[in-house]
Design an enzyme around this catalytic site. Structure first.
Site, PDB file in Angstrom:
ATOM      1  N   HIS A   8       0.877  -1.242  -0.099  1.00 38.96           N
ATOM      2  CA  HIS A   8       0.096   0.025  -0.010  1.00 38.96           C
ATOM      3  C   HIS A   8       0.846   1.451   0.024  1.00 38.96           C
ATOM      4  O   HIS A   8       0.708   2.336  -0.595  1.00 38.96           O
ATOM      5  CB  HIS A   8      -0.977  -0.003   1.238  1.00 38.96           C
ATOM      6  N   LYS A  56     -16.263  -7.573   4.739  1.00 38.09           N
ATOM      7  CA  LYS A  56     -15.079  -8.280   5.203  1.00 38.09           C
ATOM      8  C   LYS A  56     -15.048  -8.310   6.754  1.00 38.09           C
ATOM      9  O   LYS A  56     -15.068  -7.409   7.284  1.00 38.09           O
ATOM     10  CB  LYS A  56     -13.699  -8.056   4.491  1.00 38.09           C
ATOM     11  N   SER A  58      -2.857  -7.933   2.622  1.00 37.57           N
ATOM     12  CA  SER A  58      -3.001  -7.951   4.000  1.00 37.57           C
ATOM     13  C   SER A  58      -3.544  -9.320   4.434  1.00 37.57           C
ATOM     14  O   SER A  58      -3.209  -9.629   5.597  1.00 37.57           O
ATOM     15  CB  SER A  58      -4.203  -6.978   4.403  1.00 37.57           C
TER      16      SER A  58
HETATM   17  P1  ADP Z   1      -9.929  -3.815  -0.295  1.00 31.35           P
HETATM   18  O1  ADP Z   1     -10.669  -4.676   0.661  1.00 31.35           O
HETATM   19  O2  ADP Z   1     -10.552  -2.552  -0.839  1.00 31.35           O
HETATM   20  O3  ADP Z   1      -9.564  -4.660  -1.548  1.00 31.35           O
HETATM   21  P2  ADP Z   1      -7.371  -3.512   0.652  1.00 31.35           P
HETATM   22  O4  ADP Z   1      -6.656  -2.765   1.827  1.00 31.35           O
HETATM   23  O5  ADP Z   1      -7.075  -4.972   0.453  1.00 31.35           O
HETATM   24  O6  ADP Z   1      -8.733  -3.245   0.372  1.00 31.35           O
HETATM   25  O7  ADP Z   1      -6.535  -2.797  -0.665  1.00 31.35           O
HETATM   26  C1  ADP Z   1      -6.865  -1.541  -0.883  1.00 31.35           C
HETATM   27  C2  ADP Z   1      -6.128  -1.414  -2.404  1.00 31.35           C
HETATM   28  O8  ADP Z   1      -4.707  -1.358  -2.443  1.00 31.35           O
HETATM   29  C3  ADP Z   1      -6.759  -2.051  -3.405  1.00 31.35           C
HETATM   30  O9  ADP Z   1      -6.610  -1.489  -4.558  1.00 31.35           O
HETATM   31  C4  ADP Z   1      -5.704  -3.109  -3.617  1.00 31.35           C
HETATM   32  O10 ADP Z   1      -5.450  -3.489  -4.843  1.00 31.35           O
HETATM   33  C5  ADP Z   1      -4.544  -2.404  -3.105  1.00 31.35           C
HETATM   34  N1  ADP Z   1      -3.266  -3.108  -2.537  1.00 31.35           N
HETATM   35  C6  ADP Z   1      -3.444  -4.255  -1.776  1.00 31.35           C
HETATM   36  N2  ADP Z   1      -2.244  -4.800  -1.591  1.00 31.35           N
HETATM   37  C7  ADP Z   1      -1.275  -4.103  -2.577  1.00 31.35           C
HETATM   38  C8  ADP Z   1      -0.100  -4.490  -2.865  1.00 31.35           C
HETATM   39  N3  ADP Z   1       0.739  -5.390  -2.102  1.00 31.35           N
HETATM   40  N4  ADP Z   1       0.658  -3.483  -3.632  1.00 31.35           N
HETATM   41  C9  ADP Z   1      -0.116  -2.506  -4.120  1.00 31.35           C
HETATM   42  N5  ADP Z   1      -1.519  -2.137  -4.085  1.00 31.35           N
HETATM   43  C10 ADP Z   1      -1.912  -2.993  -3.231  1.00 31.35           C
END
Ligand code: ADP
Length: 165
Positions: free
Chosen positions: A19, A43, A130
């Site tokens: 992130h 979730k 995550s």
């Molecule tokens: P959601 O439940 O909305 O998918 P996340 O916290 O899992 O929430 O992800 C938020 C955003 O960050 C999404 O666009 C996801 O694709 C992106 N994201 C998650 N992990 C990574 C990563 N390792 N690298 C880049 N972007 C990521």
């Protein structure tokens, strides 16, 4: 001149280096990023909204062009209220594509004025999510280097507490 603002929505349960990588890339394009923790996700989460926001804040000190918030309800409505011109989302592997594509199309339909911008994460973080991170940490896997220090500590505390409960 109008500031270019993007909203970066997600669960951030917890925030990872993936992130953060995305936020750094987006700061080259936008003047301001609002990291927005979604409170109405279906979730089941490990951390509360407050804990997640605190970890994000702790990971982004010295970043005056990033603010942290939470939101519920319709994302495009929230983005509009924040005067954002874009929604920022990250792409990792191909598996992200279908869901993200649907989401972006729905959001465009709901609010044509706001664009979804996808950035590709750094190669090191392509397989980092995550949920996989939590799974590894729960079973005692070494996750150092995948998350900011504050998240590393919080995950350790959380799983110690859960183990004792
Ligand atoms: P959601 O439940 O909305 O998918 P996340 O916290 O899992 O929430 O992800 C938020 C955003 O960050 C999404 O666009 C996801 O694709 C992106 N994201 C998650 N992990 C990574 C990563 N390792 N690298 C880049 N972007 C990521």
């Amino acid at each position: 001149m109008k500031r270019k603002i993007a909203v970066y929505p997600g669960s951030f349960d917890p925030i990872t280096n993936g992130h953060l990588d995305l936020i750094q890339r987006a700061l080259k394009i936008f003047d301001h990023i609002v990291v927005a923790v979604a409170t109405n996700a279906f979730k089941k989460s490990l951390f509360t909204i407050e804990e997640r926001m605190e970890m994000i804040r702790g990971s982004l000190v010295d970043h005056p062009n990033v603010s942290i918030d939470s939101f519920d309800g319709l994302l495009v409505k929230y983005a509009k209220a924040r005067k954002a011109r874009a929604i920022l989302r990250g792409l990792r592997a191909v598996t992200d594509f279908e869901y993200e594509f649907q989401l972006a199309m729905m959001n465009r339909r709901l609010e044509p004025e706001i664009e979804t911008v996808f950035l590709m994460t750094g190669l090191r973080w392509v397989f980092l999510s995550s949920s996989i991170l939590k799974e590894a940490a729960l079973h005692g896997g070494d996750i150092e280097g995948m998350v900011p220090e504050i998240v590393f500590q919080k995950l350790r505390e959380k799983f110690e507490m859960l183990r004792k409960a």
